[in-house]
Design a protein around this motif. Structure first.
Motif, PDB file in Angstrom:
ATOM      1  N   ALA A 110       1.007  -1.055  -0.104  1.00  0.00           N
ATOM      2  CA  ALA A 110       0.117  -0.243  -0.188  1.00  0.00           C
ATOM      3  C   ALA A 110       0.885   1.192   0.055  1.00  0.00           C
ATOM      4  O   ALA A 110       2.090   1.184   0.441  1.00  0.00           O
ATOM      5  CB  ALA A 110      -0.921   0.045   1.386  1.00  0.00           C
ATOM      6  N   GLU A 111       0.229   2.434  -0.353  1.00  0.00           N
ATOM      7  CA  GLU A 111       0.941   3.626  -0.274  1.00  0.00           C
ATOM      8  C   GLU A 111       0.365   4.584   0.781  1.00  0.00           C
ATOM      9  O   GLU A 111      -0.834   4.668   1.060  1.00  0.00           O
ATOM     10  CB  GLU A 111       0.590   4.488  -1.569  1.00  0.00           C
ATOM     11  N   TYR A 112       1.241   4.914   1.700  1.00  0.00           N
ATOM     12  CA  TYR A 112       0.726   5.559   2.976  1.00  0.00           C
ATOM     13  C   TYR A 112       1.056   7.240   2.608  1.00  0.00           C
ATOM     14  O   TYR A 112       2.231   7.372   2.479  1.00  0.00           O
ATOM     15  CB  TYR A 112       1.394   4.995   4.249  1.00  0.00           C
ATOM     16  N   VAL A 113      -0.147   7.783   2.619  1.00  0.00           N
ATOM     17  CA  VAL A 113      -0.081   9.180   2.367  1.00  0.00           C
ATOM     18  C   VAL A 113      -0.658  10.142   3.272  1.00  0.00           C
ATOM     19  O   VAL A 113      -1.323   9.856   4.311  1.00  0.00           O
ATOM     20  CB  VAL A 113      -1.009   9.684   1.173  1.00  0.00           C
ATOM     21  N   ASP A 114      -0.188  11.304   3.250  1.00  0.00           N
ATOM     22  CA  ASP A 114      -0.867  12.467   4.327  1.00  0.00           C
ATOM     23  C   ASP A 114      -1.849  13.070   3.975  1.00  0.00           C
ATOM     24  O   ASP A 114      -2.666  13.680   4.810  1.00  0.00           O
ATOM     25  CB  ASP A 114       0.434  13.505   4.594  1.00  0.00           C
ATOM     26  N   ASN A 115      -2.123  13.339   2.549  1.00  0.00           N
ATOM     27  CA  ASN A 115      -3.283  13.958   2.087  1.00  0.00           C
ATOM     28  C   ASN A 115      -4.172  12.919   1.251  1.00  0.00           C
ATOM     29  O   ASN A 115      -3.981  12.910   0.001  1.00  0.00           O
ATOM     30  CB  ASN A 115      -2.887  15.029   1.317  1.00  0.00           C
ATOM     31  N   LEU A 116      -4.979  12.146   1.650  1.00  0.00           N
ATOM     32  CA  LEU A 116      -5.568  11.155   1.184  1.00  0.00           C
ATOM     33  C   LEU A 116      -6.550  11.670  -0.019  1.00  0.00           C
ATOM     34  O   LEU A 116      -6.993  11.154  -0.923  1.00  0.00           O
ATOM     35  CB  LEU A 116      -6.534  10.173   2.000  1.00  0.00           C
ATOM     36  N   GLU A 117      -7.274  12.880   0.402  1.00  0.00           N
ATOM     37  CA  GLU A 117      -8.257  13.182  -0.493  1.00  0.00           C
ATOM     38  C   GLU A 117      -7.892  13.395  -1.726  1.00  0.00           C
ATOM     39  O   GLU A 117      -8.589  13.168  -2.864  1.00  0.00           O
ATOM     40  CB  GLU A 117      -8.670  14.661   0.157  1.00  0.00           C
TER      41      GLU A 117
END
Length: 394
Positions: A199-206
């Motif tokens: 998975a890719e872990y992101v700070d701004n999912l929106e």
């Protein structure tokens, strides 16, 4: 060994989330309502994936089990008390249906003083885990405070090509190499952890959610709705028609322009995303994606923040063109499928109240606005092309 409970043993559950959970080293317990699927998984303890991009090479997903959420809800709750993570792929509209059982499982964990777990809805919806969490709160099984004590709730963005398949004399799920699973880093138990490998872990999912839904889901749905209007049966037939492919890509390009303005994605990266994650995958030889399946639940797909009207509204707010998105919406308003409750309901509403009220009801676009008038005009133009054997076309 860590355990995952996954709600939904359909193609996404088995072919996408189940695959990644398996590769992450979990023992997987699938909770599903289809007794035949549950019985088969319980008996065989494994299932097959066929890799589309590798001549349908077989991959075995083993160390799995299953429990019926209808016949054995206590078994699902018990499985949750032994799990580290709960995931779903039941379709966003079904999250309220699984919410009571998940809430009961979380409550059982609290009563046994078990540590916090991770709960993630892996659905084609914006902030699907938030939807699930609210649905659990609405059940009254747990208070907001108890929900916070029991688990963390990262949202996700998901995307993968999955189909039923039969190869080498065996039944299984066909999967493509390319996929996207983006997870909110800040809502994890440990922001530096990776509960699901790959998975890719992101700070701004929106921004990633909207990129996926406003481009990939948008193009997929519009392909289906255009396809039915033009008498095609599969998305692939639509995309092999150069004129219709141009219209689908033009709609996605309108969405991309809005995302570029809103989130500052580069134009080239979005063009590459359209070609790689949509056009290349959806035209893979051998794929056959029925327009009746892809177009299902048109009411949800026409809602103000979903895959067609959502980007059309964004374009409107930035002063950008949205004519191809509105043409897609017009075709969606014509979608007929007697086996789809939402399609039947929508067509009955149109017949009873008229298309103008239907546009206002389902898209929430303001009557008499320029956008409303463009959509209405596109509807009548598309209706004139609708094959006579579709619905009540004349």
């Amino acid at each position: 060994m860590a355990t995952a409970v996954h709600f939904g043993a359909g193609k996404i559950g088995l072919g996408f989330i189940g695959d990644l959970l398996h590769q992450s080293g979990y023992h997987i317990v699938f909770a599903d309502v289809v007794e035949k699927t549950v019985a088969q998984l319980r008996k065989e303890k494994q299932y097959r994936l066929f890799l589309i991009d590798h001549d349908y090479q077989e991959r075995i997903i083993d160390n799995v089990d299953a429990v019926s959420s209808i016949q054995d809800p206590d078994g699902v709750v018990e499985a949750m008390t032994h799990a580290d993570i709960v995931t779903t792929s039941v379709m966003a509209s079904n999250l309220p249906k699984v919410a009571p059982l998940i809430a009961k499982g979380l409550k059982a964990r609290l009563e046994k003083h078990l540590p916090k777990m991770t709960v993630m809805a892996c659905e084609n919806a914006i902030m699907g885990t938030d939807i699930l969490k609210k649905a659990m709160l609405d059940t009254g099984v747990m208070t907001s405070e108890q929900l916070e004590q029991a688990a963390v709730y990262p949202n996700t963005a998901v995307d993968r090509v999955v189909f039923d398949g039969h190869h080498h004399g065996q039944e299984g799920i066909e999967v493509g190499d390319a996929y996207e699973l983006a997870i909110e880093r800040g809502k994890l138990l440990d922001p530096n952890s990776e509960p699901i490998k790959g998975a890719e872990y992101v700070d701004n999912l929106e921004m990633y959610l909207q990129r996926k839904i406003y481009i990939i889901n948008c193009g997929h749905a519009i392909s289906a709705y255009l396809g039915q209007v033009h008498g095609y049966h599969t998305v692939q037939e639509v995309l092999h028609n150069e004129r219709l492919l141009h219209q689908v890509k033009a709609a996605m390009a309108e969405s991309a322009a809005a995302l570029e303005a809103k989130y500052h994605f580069s134009k080239q990266s979005l063009q590459d995303y359209i070609e790689t994650m949509f056009v290349k995958r959806m035209t893979t030889p051998g794929l056959s994606d029925p327009v009746t399946r892809v177009g299902r639940e048109p009411i949800r797909k026409l809602s103000p923040n979903d895959r067609i009207i959502g980007p059309a509204n964004e374009c409107e707010s930035f002063g950008l063109d949205n004519q191809y998105l509105l043409r897609g919406a017009a075709c969606a308003l014509l979608f007929h499928n007697p086996d789809d409750k939402q399609a039947v309901k929508m067509q009955q509403f149109i017949q009873t109240h008229g298309i103008e009220k239907a546009i206002a009801q389902y898209t929430k676009i303001q009557p008499n606005s320029a956008m409303f008038e463009k959509l209405l005009k596109a509807y009548w133009e598309a209706k004139a092309k609708l094959p006579a054997n579709v619905g009540n076309a004349k």
